[in-house]
Each structure stands twice: as C-alpha cells, then as structure tokens.
Design a protein around this motif. Structure first.
Motif, short mmCIF file in Angstrom:
data_model
loop_
_atom_site.label_atom_id
_atom_site.label_comp_id
_atom_site.label_asym_id
_atom_site.label_seq_id
_atom_site.Cartn_x
_atom_site.Cartn_y
_atom_site.Cartn_z
N ARG A 257 -5.15 5.50 23.09
CA ARG A 257 -5.07 4.04 23.10
C ARG A 257 -6.46 3.49 23.38
NH1 ARG A 257 0.24 3.32 26.94
NH2 ARG A 257 1.41 5.08 26.07
N PHE A 258 -6.95 2.71 22.44
CA PHE A 258 -8.29 2.15 22.56
C PHE A 258 -8.22 0.64 22.71
CE2 PHE A 258 -10.84 5.80 21.63
CZ PHE A 258 -9.97 6.62 20.94
N VAL A 259 -9.22 0.09 23.41
CA VAL A 259 -9.41 -1.35 23.36
C VAL A 259 -10.13 -1.61 22.05
CG1 VAL A 259 -10.71 -3.23 24.36
CG2 VAL A 259 -9.55 -1.64 25.84
N GLN A 260 -9.45 -2.27 21.12
CA GLN A 260 -10.04 -2.55 19.80
C GLN A 260 -9.39 -3.80 19.26
OE1 GLN A 260 -7.25 1.04 18.36
NE2 GLN A 260 -8.81 0.49 16.90
N ARG B 154 -12.44 -9.27 12.98
CA ARG B 154 -12.88 -9.63 14.33
C ARG B 154 -12.78 -11.15 14.49
NH1 ARG B 154 -17.67 -10.91 16.91
NH2 ARG B 154 -18.56 -11.30 14.86
N LEU C 287 -16.12 -2.01 17.13
CA LEU C 287 -16.27 -1.47 18.48
C LEU C 287 -14.91 -1.10 19.03
CD1 LEU C 287 -18.04 -1.09 21.04
CD2 LEU C 287 -17.45 -3.41 21.64
N LYS C 288 -14.80 0.10 19.61
CA LYS C 288 -13.57 0.45 20.31
C LYS C 288 -13.92 1.43 21.41
CE LYS C 288 -11.97 4.33 17.57
NZ LYS C 288 -10.88 4.94 16.88
N PHE C 289 -13.16 1.36 22.48
CA PHE C 289 -13.36 2.28 23.60
C PHE C 289 -12.05 2.41 24.36
CE2 PHE C 289 -13.45 -1.33 26.43
CZ PHE C 289 -14.11 -2.32 25.72
N PRO C 290 -11.83 3.57 25.00
CA PRO C 290 -10.62 3.73 25.78
C PRO C 290 -10.86 3.19 27.19
CG PRO C 290 -11.79 5.78 25.75
CD PRO C 290 -12.61 4.81 24.94
N LEU C 291 -9.77 3.08 27.94
CA LEU C 291 -9.88 2.74 29.36
C LEU C 291 -9.52 4.01 30.11
CD1 LEU C 291 -8.10 -0.71 29.22
CD2 LEU C 291 -10.54 -0.30 29.45
N GLU D 125 -10.62 -10.34 19.97
CA GLU D 125 -12.05 -10.06 20.02
C GLU D 125 -12.40 -9.47 21.38
OE1 GLU D 125 -14.49 -13.40 19.16
OE2 GLU D 125 -16.29 -12.20 18.87
N ILE D 126 -13.37 -8.55 21.37
CA ILE D 126 -13.82 -7.95 22.64
C ILE D 126 -14.99 -8.78 23.14
CG2 ILE D 126 -14.80 -5.93 23.73
CD1 ILE D 126 -13.40 -4.25 21.66
N ILE D 127 -14.89 -9.29 24.36
CA ILE D 127 -16.01 -10.07 24.93
C ILE D 127 -17.02 -9.10 25.53
CG2 ILE D 127 -16.69 -11.87 26.52
CD1 ILE D 127 -13.92 -12.98 26.42
N ARG E 138 -22.97 -12.67 27.29
CA ARG E 138 -21.97 -12.82 26.25
C ARG E 138 -20.78 -13.52 26.88
NH1 ARG E 138 -20.30 -11.14 21.32
NH2 ARG E 138 -18.26 -10.19 21.19
N ILE F 208 -10.58 -11.44 24.21
CA ILE F 208 -9.79 -12.62 23.82
C ILE F 208 -8.47 -12.08 23.28
CG2 ILE F 208 -9.62 -14.59 22.30
CD1 ILE F 208 -11.93 -15.29 23.58
N LEU G 230 -13.21 -21.26 22.77
CA LEU G 230 -12.54 -19.99 22.51
C LEU G 230 -13.36 -19.09 21.58
CD1 LEU G 230 -8.90 -21.24 22.17
CD2 LEU G 230 -9.85 -19.86 23.98
N VAL H 290 -16.43 -16.57 21.17
CA VAL H 290 -17.30 -15.75 22.01
C VAL H 290 -18.73 -15.92 21.49
CG1 VAL H 290 -17.77 -13.48 22.90
CG2 VAL H 290 -15.45 -14.11 22.33
N LEU I 153 -18.04 -17.39 26.84
CA LEU I 153 -17.35 -18.35 25.98
C LEU I 153 -17.99 -19.74 26.03
CD1 LEU I 153 -13.66 -17.46 26.80
CD2 LEU I 153 -14.94 -16.85 24.79
N LEU J 85 -22.42 -4.25 22.50
CA LEU J 85 -21.11 -4.86 22.30
C LEU J 85 -20.99 -5.50 20.92
CD1 LEU J 85 -20.95 -6.61 25.74
CD2 LEU J 85 -19.58 -4.68 25.06
#
Lengths: 106, 170
Positions: free
Chosen positions: A6-9, A68, B147-151, A30-32, B94, A38, B69, B71, B96, B142
């Motif tokens: 599971r990714f933040v995407q 995006r 862009l994607k990343f896990p937690l 959207e990733i801030i 970065r 968002i 709203l 970014v 709002l 960023l």
C-alpha cells in the motif's frame, strides 16, 4: 520488487481515522509533502481538503488512471468508471466494519 | 493559530506644508489586525519619516488566498538577525496558501536558527510556477512524476496494556 503493497500515491483510497468525517472513504488527489495530502471524496461527502497521513489508513484499493491534482468532478467520474466504492463495500474489511457498527447499535 | 495576510494602507497626517501626503500600502503577515498595524508602523518608520503618533491608518483588509486548495511551491526571501549579524536567506515551502508558507517559515527559522518573529523580515513570497525554477532538493524530491511511497512500520497508539495479538504495522 517492493515488499510494501500500500503506497501513498495519487488515486489511493484511504479511510479517515479522525475528525468530522471519521470512518469515511476518500481518494488521494495530490501529495503535498511527506506529512500531508489533498484528499477528496465527492461521492462519500468528504470535502476536498488537506489531511495528514497520521489520520489516514491506506486501503489496498487505488484508482489506476487519475491525473495529479484532479478536480472533484474528475475524481467522481473515475470512481464511477472503476466502481471503486462498490468494490470497497463488498470487501471483507468494509463488511466487518459495517457489522461492528450494526452490533454497537443493538 | 495561523497567520493571515493583511493589506494595510496608511499615510502621514496632513499638515499645512503637506496637505496631501503620499499614501503607502504594505502586505503584512500577522496573526491578527493589531499586530499587523504595529508591524506596518515598524516597517514604515524604517523607510519614511513617519510614526504612529503622526500618521494614520486608512485601511486594513485581509487578503484571502485565491486558490486555497491548489498545492503551490513558494519561494520566500527573508532577512533575519542571528546572534552575530544579519543575513539574507532564501527558502522554499510546498503549501496551500501564502500565509501557510510564511507560518511554516517562522516555525522553520525558530527550529533551525532559533530566530524569533521579531528578528525576521519577510522580503518576498513568490509562488514558483515552473518546476524547473525550484532550487531546493527537499522540494524537488516531491515534484517527481508518479511520486509514491509507503508508510513503513506504522506504530499505532494502544488503548490497553495487554492485547491478544501483535499489532499490524501497515
């Protein structure tokens, strides 16, 4: 290649853990930065807003084709096209949550 | 407690030698109107021969963010006093809204340089439109496409001392 599933995407479906919309589903629009994104849930009445990852739970579902920073209308259309909310409601996780809620109300 | 951006308009009081003094306008980031007006006089005193006692504020308005709203990447130019001198700096955020970026800046300067609100002058806050114009690597990372990343290894708060199962960290 990655052990993580599971990714933040952009397009990831998330559950909100706290706040006035706790328990509802939304989509990452959207990733801030590494703390916030968002999120928007046009069909689940979650207004478009910035939300921290600490108060989100990632789900295994994601919209595949979401550009995006898509607007609420575009997200709504994609959700309907991929029928993500129905997939979520049919999943074991969502049904368990609904069951727990029903039992609490008895 | 967030900052607001105010538009403050003021001038010297009219005198016999100068019945129509020049009117000056400033954009000030402050938590409330009172601090905004005070900062206006502080800056205007440094630039022109006018002080609060012989001047008047004509208008105070809040400047709202046009697209709260969306970014945006902000570049902020500041001048700040450290313990041994005063320096210029350029930082990127970065956020709002412009007010959010300036709030982050104050927190960041306090953390990294122990600089207080009173020692910082905000010179410019500019939204960086093109991705190539971003200078700092911590913002550039960023802006990569897709862009994607896990937690990884999420530790959740436990409600009781004992639990039947070990927690899930995803």
């Amino acid at each position: 290649d990655s052990n993580f599933k599971r990714f933040v995407q952009v397009g990831r479906v998330v559950i909100l853990k706290s706040g006035p919309y706790a328990g509802k589903i939304a989509v990452i629009a959207e990733i801030i930065d590494h703390n916030r994104a968002i999120i928007d849930g046009p069909s689940t009445s979650v207004p478009r807003q910035s939300f921290p990852y600490r108060h989100l739970t990632l789900t295994p579902l994601a919209l595949t084709k979401l550009p995006r920073a898509a607007s609420s209308g575009v997200i709504k259309k994609q959700l309907e096209k991929e029928a993500t909310i129905e997939k979520w409601d049919k999943s074991a996780w969502a049904q368990k949550r609904a069951q727990v809620e029903r039992r609490r109300k008895l | 407690m967030g900052l607001q951006e105010y538009q403050i308009v003021g001038r010297h009081l009219p005198t016999e030698s100068e019945p129509n003094p020049k009117i000056y306008r400033m954009r000030i980031f402050a938590p409330n109107e009172v601090v905004a007006k005070s900062r206006f006089w502080y800056f205007l005193r440094q630039l022109k021969k006018v002080k609060k006692a012989n001047g008047e504020i004509i208008g105070v308005n809040i400047i709202h963010e046009k697209k709260p709203l969306k970014v945006k990447n902000f570049g902020v130019w500041i001048r700040y006093d450290s313990r041994s001198g005063t320096h210029n700096m350029y930082k990127e955020y970065r956020e709002l809204t412009r007010a959010d970026a300036v709030k982050s800046l104050y927190q960041d300067m306090a953390a990294r340089h122990r600089a207080r609100f009173r020692s910082i002058h905000i010179l410019r806050v500019v939204e960086i439109e093109k991705t190539e114009d971003v200078r700092r690597p911590y913002i550039k990372q960023l802006l990569v496409p897709d862009l994607k990343f896990p937690l990884p290894h999420r530790v959740s708060k436990f409600r009781s001392t004992f639990a039947a199962h070990r927690p899930a960290t995803f």
